[in-house]
Design a protein around this motif. Structure first.
Motif, PDB file in Angstrom:
ATOM      1  N   PHE D  17      -2.563   3.018   0.789  1.00 48.42           N
ATOM      2  CA  PHE D  17      -2.147   1.764   1.433  1.00 48.42           C
ATOM      3  C   PHE D  17      -1.180   0.947   0.580  1.00 48.42           C
ATOM      4  O   PHE D  17      -1.162   1.053  -0.649  1.00 48.42           O
ATOM      5  CB  PHE D  17      -3.366   0.910   1.765  1.00 48.42           C
ATOM      6  CG  PHE D  17      -4.218   1.509   2.854  1.00 48.42           C
ATOM      7  CD1 PHE D  17      -3.867   1.366   4.193  1.00 48.42           C
ATOM      8  CD2 PHE D  17      -5.335   2.256   2.539  1.00 48.42           C
ATOM      9  CE1 PHE D  17      -4.630   1.945   5.197  1.00 48.42           C
ATOM     10  CE2 PHE D  17      -6.108   2.841   3.541  1.00 48.42           C
ATOM     11  CZ  PHE D  17      -5.753   2.687   4.873  1.00 48.42           C
ATOM     12  N   ALA D  18      -0.398   0.139   1.294  1.00 50.55           N
ATOM     13  CA  ALA D  18       0.454  -0.893   0.697  1.00 50.55           C
ATOM     14  C   ALA D  18       1.423  -0.313  -0.342  1.00 50.55           C
ATOM     15  O   ALA D  18       2.043   0.722  -0.088  1.00 50.55           O
ATOM     16  CB  ALA D  18      -0.420  -2.011   0.144  1.00 50.55           C
ATOM     17  N   SER D  19       1.552  -0.965  -1.497  1.00 48.86           N
ATOM     18  CA  SER D  19       2.556  -0.536  -2.486  1.00 48.86           C
ATOM     19  C   SER D  19       2.293   0.893  -2.970  1.00 48.86           C
ATOM     20  O   SER D  19       3.223   1.631  -3.303  1.00 48.86           O
ATOM     21  CB  SER D  19       2.569  -1.491  -3.686  1.00 48.86           C
ATOM     22  OG  SER D  19       1.274  -1.637  -4.218  1.00 48.86           O
ATOM     23  N   ARG D  21       1.031   3.359  -1.129  1.00 49.49           N
ATOM     24  CA  ARG D  21       1.524   4.206  -0.048  1.00 49.49           C
ATOM     25  C   ARG D  21       3.042   4.408  -0.212  1.00 49.49           C
ATOM     26  O   ARG D  21       3.555   5.525  -0.089  1.00 49.49           O
ATOM     27  CB  ARG D  21       1.206   3.538   1.295  1.00 49.49           C
ATOM     28  CG  ARG D  21       1.808   4.201   2.512  1.00 49.49           C
ATOM     29  CD  ARG D  21       1.357   3.528   3.820  1.00 49.49           C
ATOM     30  NE  ARG D  21       1.627   2.098   3.875  1.00 49.49           N
ATOM     31  CZ  ARG D  21       2.833   1.563   3.969  1.00 49.49           C
ATOM     32  NH1 ARG D  21       3.898   2.326   4.039  1.00 49.49           N
ATOM     33  NH2 ARG D  21       2.974   0.251   3.981  1.00 49.49           N
ATOM     34  N   GLU D  22       3.736   3.310  -0.524  1.00 48.63           N
ATOM     35  CA  GLU D  22       5.195   3.401  -0.689  1.00 48.63           C
ATOM     36  C   GLU D  22       5.556   4.201  -1.939  1.00 48.63           C
ATOM     37  O   GLU D  22       6.468   5.018  -1.922  1.00 48.63           O
ATOM     38  CB  GLU D  22       5.806   2.003  -0.766  1.00 48.63           C
ATOM     39  CG  GLU D  22       5.751   1.279   0.565  1.00 48.63           C
ATOM     40  CD  GLU D  22       6.443  -0.082   0.525  1.00 48.63           C
ATOM     41  OE1 GLU D  22       6.801  -0.543  -0.589  1.00 48.63           O
ATOM     42  OE2 GLU D  22       6.623  -0.683   1.594  1.00 48.63           O
TER      43      GLU D  22
END
Lengths: 86, 150, 150, 86
Positions: D17-19, D21-22
């Motif tokens: 999730f979130a950063s 995930r990126e």
């Protein structure tokens, strides 16, 4: 009660609230400041002979006061039971 | 804003209107508020109605002082205090205390602080009309003490 | 009730409807609630928009657990938690936590407890679109830490 | 990705999730449970060779977990940065 300015200058306005108002049978009265130094003195005079057993709070000019707080002619003092708002 | 009112009020409507009128869009990150509502039961008795007495003048003065004190202690944007007086029925809102601030800590702490000070010091008195269990006759009694808030 | 929603919501409208629907007239003496709203400024930069990501499934499960814990610690009648996800604009409400109880201590403490647990543990993440001072280009950044609540 | 029941039984579902995930360029993947005892082992495998410097939180089946928490085939594990909701 109609008062002259001079009379008003010599008096203290006394208010009673809630159960204390009912017990003393009075909303508001004007009393002479003669011989009264503190709000405790005021309370002594107005409650004399009445059977007040409950806790009484004091205010002078709409601010809380202690028994030894000084009063003068023209003041508005009040006596009332512990508050129960909110 | 401090309001003492004799008519029933809707806390959600008051919050909505006040928040719109205060024009702080984008500034406030937090609003904490409390509504005290009249219950139909107290100390085991059914409460049918209530009269709220206050000390006009001192009430407003005292509430103003509490709010001022809260503003000195915390970083607040806006405050709203509404208190009902006169004749109330069960389920009527009695008091609303609301605080807007940038961050939540200030709003949480200030709203509780204002409410507790109001309960313990603002000059209001409640008189209830109650029906006790096993008796039909209604009687009136002054509420003698508020419940503790901590 | 716990709701995760993608559309903007009005906290006062939600509170009003929920309170009516819960049918607790005369029972609740206290409602404490908190709304967190999107600000247009963070860490000195102008915030133009925000995306709120969450972990579907775990979010609801975790919030359910917080509310359950609060119900064990305090004497509560009803609770309402609403959290927004997706694309938000400044002044949009992000979260609403509301608690109804007979007495105020429970409502005050439980609403703050639920809110603090939500902020520190519920799986949501904010990504902001900001314009720094002195620069025109917009950039996106993940918010790295929530402000402290105590 | 279509899996048979047997294949699914041998895998662990991993979410990001979130950063994170990126950073990892991945929302979700299925990995073989072979040689994985703890969620710390899972993290070692999926982050191997990636430059993850930020704090990472773990969950197993949607509950917070510690590095030493045990995983088994069929579990849903997730990795994500500190939360910032509310």
């Amino acid at each position: 009660m109609t008062q002259t300015k001079a009379e008003k200058a010599m008096t203290i306005k006394v208010l009673y609230f809630a159960s204390l108002r009912e017990l003393l049978g009075c909303n508001e009265e004007l009393i002479s400041e003669d011989g009264l130094n503190t709000i405790g003195d005021v309370w002594q005079r107005v409650s004399d002979g009445k059977n007040v057993t409950q806790q009484v709070l004091y205010s002078i000019n709409q601010e809380y006061a202690q028994a030894e707080s000084l009063v003068k002619a023209g003041d508005e003092v009040a006596f009332f039971p512990p508050v129960t708002g909110g | 804003m401090i309001k003492i009112i004799e008519q029933p009020f809707d806390p959600w409507h008051e919050l909505s209107s006040f928040q719109l009128a205060m024009r702080r869009d984008g500034e406030f990150g937090a609003c904490a508020n409390f509504t005290g509502t009249m219950r139909d039961m107290n100390e085991g008795d059914t409460v049918n109605a209530m009269v709220l007495e206050h000390y006009p003048g001192m009430t407003e003065k005292h509430l103003g002082k509490i709010v001022q004190e809260a503003k000195e202690k915390w970083d607040l944007l806006e405050t709203l205090v509404i208190h009902r007086v006169g004749e109330l029925l069960p389920n009527d809102p009695i008091v609303l205390v609301a605080v807007w601030s940038a961050h939540r800590k200030d709003a949480f702490e200030a709203s509780r602080f204002i409410m507790e000070d109001l309960k313990s010091k603002a000059p209001f008195w409640k008189k209830e009309s109650v029906s006790g269990s096993g008796q039909q006759a209604e009687k009136n009694r002054w509420v003698e003490k508020n419940t503790s808030g901590y």
